[in-house]
Design a protein around this motif. Structure first.
Motif, PDB file in Angstrom:
ATOM      1  N   LEU A   1       0.834  -1.206   0.000  1.00 12.59           N
ATOM      2  CA  LEU A   1       0.000   0.000   0.000  1.00 12.59           C
ATOM      3  C   LEU A   1       0.863   1.249   0.000  1.00 12.59           C
ATOM      4  N   ARG A   2       0.514   2.182  -0.883  1.00  7.63           N
ATOM      5  CA  ARG A   2       1.221   3.465  -0.947  1.00  7.63           C
ATOM      6  C   ARG A   2       0.895   4.293   0.291  1.00  7.63           C
ATOM      7  N   ARG A   3       1.926   4.982   0.791  1.00  9.36           N
ATOM      8  CA  ARG A   3       1.729   5.901   1.916  1.00  9.36           C
ATOM      9  C   ARG A   3       1.605   7.315   1.372  1.00  9.36           C
ATOM     10  N   LYS A   4       0.801   8.129   2.038  1.00 10.86           N
ATOM     11  CA  LYS A   4       0.633   9.527   1.618  1.00 10.86           C
ATOM     12  C   LYS A   4       1.955  10.278   1.677  1.00 10.86           C
ATOM     13  N   SER A   5       2.819   9.896   2.615  1.00 13.34           N
ATOM     14  CA  SER A   5       4.115  10.562   2.783  1.00 13.34           C
ATOM     15  C   SER A   5       5.161  10.072   1.780  1.00 13.34           C
ATOM     16  N   GLY A   6       4.788   9.108   0.944  1.00  9.18           N
ATOM     17  CA  GLY A   6       5.723   8.553  -0.027  1.00  9.18           C
ATOM     18  C   GLY A   6       6.127   7.144   0.349  1.00  9.18           C
ATOM     19  N   GLY A   7       6.550   6.388  -0.611  1.00 15.10           N
ATOM     20  CA  GLY A   7       6.933   5.006  -0.370  1.00 15.10           C
ATOM     21  C   GLY A   7       5.714   4.126  -0.165  1.00 15.10           C
ATOM     22  N   SER A   8       5.971   2.902   0.291  1.00 16.57           N
ATOM     23  CA  SER A   8       4.913   1.918   0.487  1.00 16.57           C
ATOM     24  C   SER A   8       5.146   1.139   1.766  1.00 16.57           C
ATOM     25  N   THR A   9       4.066   0.578   2.285  1.00 18.14           N
ATOM     26  CA  THR A   9       4.141  -0.348   3.406  1.00 18.14           C
ATOM     27  C   THR A   9       3.597  -1.685   2.945  1.00 18.14           C
ATOM     28  N   LEU A  10       4.313  -2.755   3.279  1.00 13.78           N
ATOM     29  CA  LEU A  10       3.876  -4.100   2.951  1.00 13.78           C
ATOM     30  C   LEU A  10       3.145  -4.661   4.164  1.00 13.78           C
ATOM     31  N   TRP A  11       1.893  -5.095   3.943  1.00 16.80           N
ATOM     32  CA  TRP A  11       1.043  -5.648   4.993  1.00 16.80           C
ATOM     33  C   TRP A  11       0.811  -7.116   4.701  1.00 16.80           C
ATOM     34  N   GLY A  12       0.784  -7.954   5.732  1.00 17.51           N
ATOM     35  CA  GLY A  12       0.581  -9.382   5.528  1.00 17.51           C
ATOM     36  C   GLY A  12      -0.497  -9.955   6.424  1.00 17.51           C
ATOM     37  N   LYS A  13      -1.140 -10.999   5.929  1.00 15.70           N
ATOM     38  CA  LYS A  13      -2.163 -11.716   6.699  1.00 15.70           C
ATOM     39  C   LYS A  13      -1.935 -13.206   6.504  1.00 15.70           C
ATOM     40  N   ASP A  14      -1.856 -13.928   7.628  1.00 14.34           N
ATOM     41  CA  ASP A  14      -1.630 -15.370   7.628  1.00 14.34           C
ATOM     42  C   ASP A  14      -2.941 -16.136   7.741  1.00 14.34           C
ATOM     43  N   ASP A  15      -2.825 -17.437   7.532  1.00 13.54           N
ATOM     44  CA  ASP A  15      -3.890 -18.394   7.823  1.00 13.54           C
ATOM     45  C   ASP A  15      -5.175 -18.136   7.048  1.00 13.54           C
ATOM     46  N   LEU A  16      -5.041 -17.742   5.785  1.00 13.36           N
ATOM     47  CA  LEU A  16      -6.205 -17.566   4.924  1.00 13.36           C
ATOM     48  C   LEU A  16      -6.424 -18.833   4.100  1.00 13.36           C
ATOM     49  N   THR A  17      -7.650 -19.034   3.662  1.00 10.01           N
ATOM     50  CA  THR A  17      -7.931 -20.127   2.738  1.00 10.01           C
ATOM     51  C   THR A  17      -7.698 -19.633   1.317  1.00 10.01           C
ATOM     52  N   GLY A  18      -7.536 -20.555   0.400  1.00  6.80           N
ATOM     53  CA  GLY A  18      -7.417 -20.187  -1.003  1.00  6.80           C
ATOM     54  C   GLY A  18      -8.642 -19.417  -1.473  1.00  6.80           C
ATOM     55  N   GLU A  19      -9.805 -19.805  -0.978  1.00  8.17           N
ATOM     56  CA  GLU A  19     -11.045 -19.128  -1.351  1.00  8.17           C
ATOM     57  C   GLU A  19     -11.043 -17.670  -0.886  1.00  8.17           C
ATOM     58  N   GLN A  20     -10.567 -17.429   0.329  1.00  6.23           N
ATOM     59  CA  GLN A  20     -10.510 -16.058   0.846  1.00  6.23           C
ATOM     60  C   GLN A  20      -9.563 -15.204   0.001  1.00  6.23           C
ATOM     61  N   VAL A  21      -8.429 -15.758  -0.355  1.00  9.54           N
ATOM     62  CA  VAL A  21      -7.454 -15.021  -1.165  1.00  9.54           C
ATOM     63  C   VAL A  21      -8.046 -14.696  -2.531  1.00  9.54           C
ATOM     64  N   LEU A  22      -8.683 -15.668  -3.164  1.00 11.40           N
ATOM     65  CA  LEU A  22      -9.292 -15.428  -4.468  1.00 11.40           C
ATOM     66  C   LEU A  22     -10.375 -14.354  -4.389  1.00 11.40           C
ATOM     67  N   GLU A  23     -11.138 -14.348  -3.321  1.00  9.70           N
ATOM     68  CA  GLU A  23     -12.193 -13.335  -3.161  1.00  9.70           C
ATOM     69  C   GLU A  23     -11.584 -11.934  -3.020  1.00  9.70           C
ATOM     70  N   ILE A  24     -10.529 -11.814  -2.233  1.00  9.67           N
ATOM     71  CA  ILE A  24      -9.865 -10.518  -2.058  1.00  9.67           C
ATOM     72  C   ILE A  24      -9.294 -10.033  -3.389  1.00  9.67           C
ATOM     73  N   ILE A  25      -8.678 -10.942  -4.139  1.00  8.13           N
ATOM     74  CA  ILE A  25      -8.092 -10.549  -5.419  1.00  8.13           C
ATOM     75  C   ILE A  25      -9.175 -10.237  -6.443  1.00  8.13           C
ATOM     76  N   ARG A  26     -10.269 -10.965  -6.424  1.00  5.11           N
ATOM     77  CA  ARG A  26     -11.382 -10.651  -7.329  1.00  5.11           C
ATOM     78  C   ARG A  26     -11.892  -9.240  -7.055  1.00  5.11           C
ATOM     79  N   ASP A  27     -12.083  -8.882  -5.776  1.00  9.07           N
ATOM     80  CA  ASP A  27     -12.516  -7.526  -5.422  1.00  9.07           C
ATOM     81  C   ASP A  27     -11.490  -6.485  -5.875  1.00  9.07           C
ATOM     82  N   PHE A  28     -10.224  -6.804  -5.716  1.00  2.00           N
ATOM     83  CA  PHE A  28      -9.126  -5.925  -6.116  1.00  2.00           C
ATOM     84  C   PHE A  28      -9.158  -5.674  -7.620  1.00  2.00           C
TER      85      PHE A  28
END
Length: 133
Positions: A87-114
């Motif tokens: 994610l881009r920061r307003k001040s410049g650069g980016s921050t990498l955020w992570g989430k563990d323990d997701l199902t393949g279905e959850q990941v596909l849903e997030i990417i579909r929305d994206f």
């Protein structure tokens, strides 16, 4: 009539719609263009240990998100997936955020929305992995 990917409903018009300018990168190959069928195949390859990671990159940031990437969850839970968002920061650069323990279905849903709804993931309960300039 509607179709589904891993049980996630997607409209008929979106099942085969290829989003040009998008790129899917794995440790073995790069695919130009994006649709849910291509992503589903990459998820299957990941679950079958044929590839180690998948990066989904739009031609321009979606909201404030540069890309999403996923890999098997490193804590050893069988079938769990780790998802990261840059994610881009307003001040410049980016921050990498992570989430563990997701199902393949959850990941596909997030990417579909994206990809199809142009909606960056809500990372309020995700872990900050690091900041990049």
């Amino acid at each position: 009539m509607s179709f589904s990917v891993f049980g996630i409903p997607i409209g008929k018009d979106k099942k085969r719609e290829v989003l040009s300018g998008w790129k899917i990168t794995t440790d073995l190959d790069i695919t130009e263009g994006f649709n849910m069928e291509i992503l589903k195949k990459q998820m299957e390859r990941l679950m079958d240990n044929e590839i180690e990671f998948v990066i989904v990159e739009p031609p321009a940031p979606v909201e404030n998100c540069n890309f999403l990437q996923f890999c098997p969850d490193s804590d050893g839970k069988n079938g769990a997936v780790h998802l990261e968002a840059s994610l881009r920061r307003k001040s410049g650069g980016s921050t990498l955020w992570g989430k563990d323990d997701l199902t393949g279905e959850q990941v596909l849903e997030i990417i579909r929305d994206f990809a199809y709804d142009e909606k960056a993931p809500n990372v309020t309960d995700w872990e900050s992995i690091g900041a990049f300039e």
